[in-house]
Design a protein around this motif. Structure first.
Motif, mmCIF file in Angstrom:
data_model
loop_
_atom_site.group_PDB
_atom_site.id
_atom_site.type_symbol
_atom_site.label_atom_id
_atom_site.label_comp_id
_atom_site.label_asym_id
_atom_site.label_seq_id
_atom_site.Cartn_x
_atom_site.Cartn_y
_atom_site.Cartn_z
ATOM 1 N N ALA A 177 65.123 -64.830 4.673
ATOM 2 C CA ALA A 177 65.021 -64.752 3.269
ATOM 3 C C ALA A 177 64.503 -63.363 2.852
ATOM 4 N N ILE A 178 63.552 -62.654 3.551
ATOM 5 C CA ILE A 178 62.987 -61.492 3.268
ATOM 6 C C ILE A 178 64.130 -60.449 3.317
ATOM 7 N N LEU A 179 64.969 -60.370 4.252
ATOM 8 C CA LEU A 179 66.118 -59.500 4.406
ATOM 9 C C LEU A 179 67.044 -59.755 3.239
ATOM 10 N N PHE A 180 67.259 -60.877 2.760
ATOM 11 C CA PHE A 180 68.248 -61.296 1.669
ATOM 12 C C PHE A 180 67.550 -60.659 0.448
ATOM 13 N N VAL A 181 66.330 -60.765 0.087
ATOM 14 C CA VAL A 181 65.772 -60.303 -0.969
ATOM 15 C C VAL A 181 65.798 -58.737 -1.138
ATOM 16 N N LEU A 182 65.549 -58.159 0.254
ATOM 17 C CA LEU A 182 65.394 -56.703 0.121
ATOM 18 C C LEU A 182 67.006 -56.224 -0.030
ATOM 19 N N ALA A 183 68.025 -56.858 0.483
ATOM 20 C CA ALA A 183 69.390 -56.533 0.297
ATOM 21 C C ALA A 183 69.681 -56.692 -1.351
ATOM 22 N N ALA A 184 69.267 -57.650 -2.009
ATOM 23 C CA ALA A 184 69.389 -58.038 -3.360
ATOM 24 C C ALA A 184 68.736 -56.859 -4.293
ATOM 25 N N CYS A 185 67.472 -56.355 -3.994
ATOM 26 C CA CYS A 185 66.740 -55.402 -4.676
ATOM 27 C C CYS A 185 67.597 -54.101 -4.284
ATOM 28 N N LEU A 186 68.062 -53.706 -3.221
ATOM 29 C CA LEU A 186 68.674 -52.392 -2.997
ATOM 30 C C LEU A 186 70.071 -52.553 -3.798
ATOM 31 N N MET A 187 70.876 -53.791 -3.935
ATOM 32 C CA MET A 187 72.007 -53.599 -4.607
ATOM 33 C C MET A 187 71.460 -53.540 -6.028
ATOM 34 N N VAL A 188 70.863 -54.064 -6.659
ATOM 35 C CA VAL A 188 70.053 -54.016 -8.021
ATOM 36 C C VAL A 188 69.951 -52.375 -8.310
ATOM 37 N N PHE A 189 69.281 -51.809 -7.279
ATOM 38 C CA PHE A 189 68.802 -50.314 -7.405
ATOM 39 C C PHE A 189 69.947 -49.517 -7.554
ATOM 40 N N ILE A 190 71.078 -49.832 -6.631
ATOM 41 C CA ILE A 190 72.309 -48.962 -6.772
ATOM 42 C C ILE A 190 72.867 -49.111 -7.959
ATOM 43 N N TYR A 191 72.983 -49.991 -8.799
ATOM 44 C CA TYR A 191 73.816 -50.275 -9.949
ATOM 45 C C TYR A 191 72.688 -49.902 -11.438
ATOM 46 N N PRO A 248 70.786 -46.680 -13.362
ATOM 47 C CA PRO A 248 70.915 -45.259 -13.667
ATOM 48 C C PRO A 248 69.980 -44.467 -12.874
ATOM 49 N N PHE A 249 68.781 -45.038 -12.497
ATOM 50 C CA PHE A 249 67.806 -44.318 -11.419
ATOM 51 C C PHE A 249 68.388 -43.889 -10.214
ATOM 52 N N TYR A 250 69.274 -44.713 -9.510
ATOM 53 C CA TYR A 250 69.719 -44.190 -8.193
ATOM 54 C C TYR A 250 71.004 -43.043 -8.457
ATOM 55 N N SER A 251 71.846 -43.195 -9.468
ATOM 56 C CA SER A 251 72.670 -42.202 -9.638
ATOM 57 C C SER A 251 72.003 -40.892 -10.084
ATOM 58 N N LYS A 252 70.891 -40.702 -10.821
ATOM 59 C CA LYS A 252 70.110 -39.697 -11.084
ATOM 60 C C LYS A 252 69.541 -39.041 -9.905
ATOM 61 N N MET A 253 69.074 -39.860 -9.073
ATOM 62 C CA MET A 253 68.243 -39.670 -7.891
ATOM 63 C C MET A 253 69.385 -38.775 -7.121
ATOM 64 N N ILE A 254 70.659 -39.356 -6.904
ATOM 65 C CA ILE A 254 71.535 -38.708 -6.098
ATOM 66 C C ILE A 254 71.983 -37.351 -6.649
ATOM 67 N N VAL A 255 72.154 -37.257 -7.898
ATOM 68 C CA VAL A 255 72.411 -36.190 -8.465
ATOM 69 C C VAL A 255 71.336 -34.938 -8.241
#
Length: 283
Positions: free
Chosen positions: A15-29, A31-38
């Motif tokens: 359950a913890i891994l699932f929540v972390l993966a969901a948070c990661l997917m939300v973060f990827i989509y 604008p903060f993620y794209s700005k950080m990569i740029v």
């Protein structure tokens, strides 16, 4: 202290891994993620600018006139203006160029005011009654309906009728509007602009016409075609779910190709990975 069963610990970990993966997917989509990569790329990857290439790109960039939507009133007004400028240049009436430009600016302003008024009326009507189809839209729909009745075996090409009419300056509606704008550009009372910006803009328009003289001449005098080039529009599976065949988009292009080939008797050039399958369909 009671010991937790291993199955409960496993479920908690999953359950913890699932929540972390969901948070990661939300973060990827986000604008903060794209700005950080740029920012990371800008910081770690060295960028060397080739000044010659940058200058060529700047010279090749589209102007505000080239960004006009083909088929729009502003685009038709631009074509009418360029036609009159070309006529003035061919007749060596350079003193008229300043007046043409001033009238063209007045025409642009009038078209933009009319579009703004229509937009405000549409927004006002949207809150009370359903929008009615505009006159030009109704005409195009009638043309498409007529085409469907005349060609029941190929109703999908009705949309291509509408698109071709929008881009065709010689279509009845576009031609009437262009002639109306030409009269405006010839007769609207204005004064010749004397500012430096206007003179520079006239120079740019003249240079534009000289560079595209062959293209303008080709649009006025239809060159004789010598081949039919067909670009692939995609592939799909046949009904047996095994064989690869052309999809609906490519099929529509090939149907139009046969129609043109019967009229002009020209060789057909097929392009793209779809070429062998298009050849099989044509045969």
């Amino acid at each position: 202290m009671t010991q937790i069963h291993w199955m409960i610990r496993l479920v908690r970990a999953v359950a913890i891994l699932f929540v972390l993966a969901a948070c990661l997917m939300v973060f990827i989509y986000t604008p903060f993620y794209s700005k950080m990569i740029v920012k990371g790329l800008n910081y770690f990857v060295p960028v060397e600018v080739n000044q010659v290439a940058a200058k060529s790109q700047q010279n090749a960039s589209l102007s505000e006139h080239e960004n006009l939507e083909p088929g729009s009133n502003l685009w038709i007004a631009r074509q009418a203006y360029l036609r009159l400028v070309e006529e003035a240049m061919s007749q060596q009436k350079f003193e008229e160029l300043g007046l043409l430009q001033a009238r063209y600016r007045a025409l642009q302003q009038r078209i933009e005011d009319e579009q703004l008024k229509e937009q405000q009326e549409d927004e006002k009507n949207a809150t009370s009654v359903p929008l009615l189809a505009k006159k030009d839209e109704t005409t195009h729909v009638k043309d498409a309906t007529k085409h469907e009745k005349e060609n029941p075996e190929n109703p999908a090409s009705a949309s291509s009728v509408i698109v071709s009419q929008l881009f065709d300056l010689n279509h009845s509606e576009n031609k009437a509007l262009r002639d109306k704008y030409i009269v405006f550009l010839k007769t609207h009372p204005v004064t010749t602009p004397e500012d430096e910006a206007s003179k520079n803009e006239i120079t740019e328009d003249i240079e534009f016409i000289r560079q595209n003289q062959s293209d303008l001449r080709a649009s006025s005098y239809h060159a004789k075609p010598y081949a039919i080039v067909v670009l692939g529009g995609g592939l799909t599976l046949a009904d047996n779910r095994k064989d690869i065949v052309v999809n609906a988009y490519t099929k529509l292009r090939l149907e139009k190709t046969l129609e043109i080939e019967k009229k002009y008797k020209l060789p057909i050039v097929l392009s793209g990975v779809e070429a062998p399958y298009m050849q099989a369909w044509l045969k």
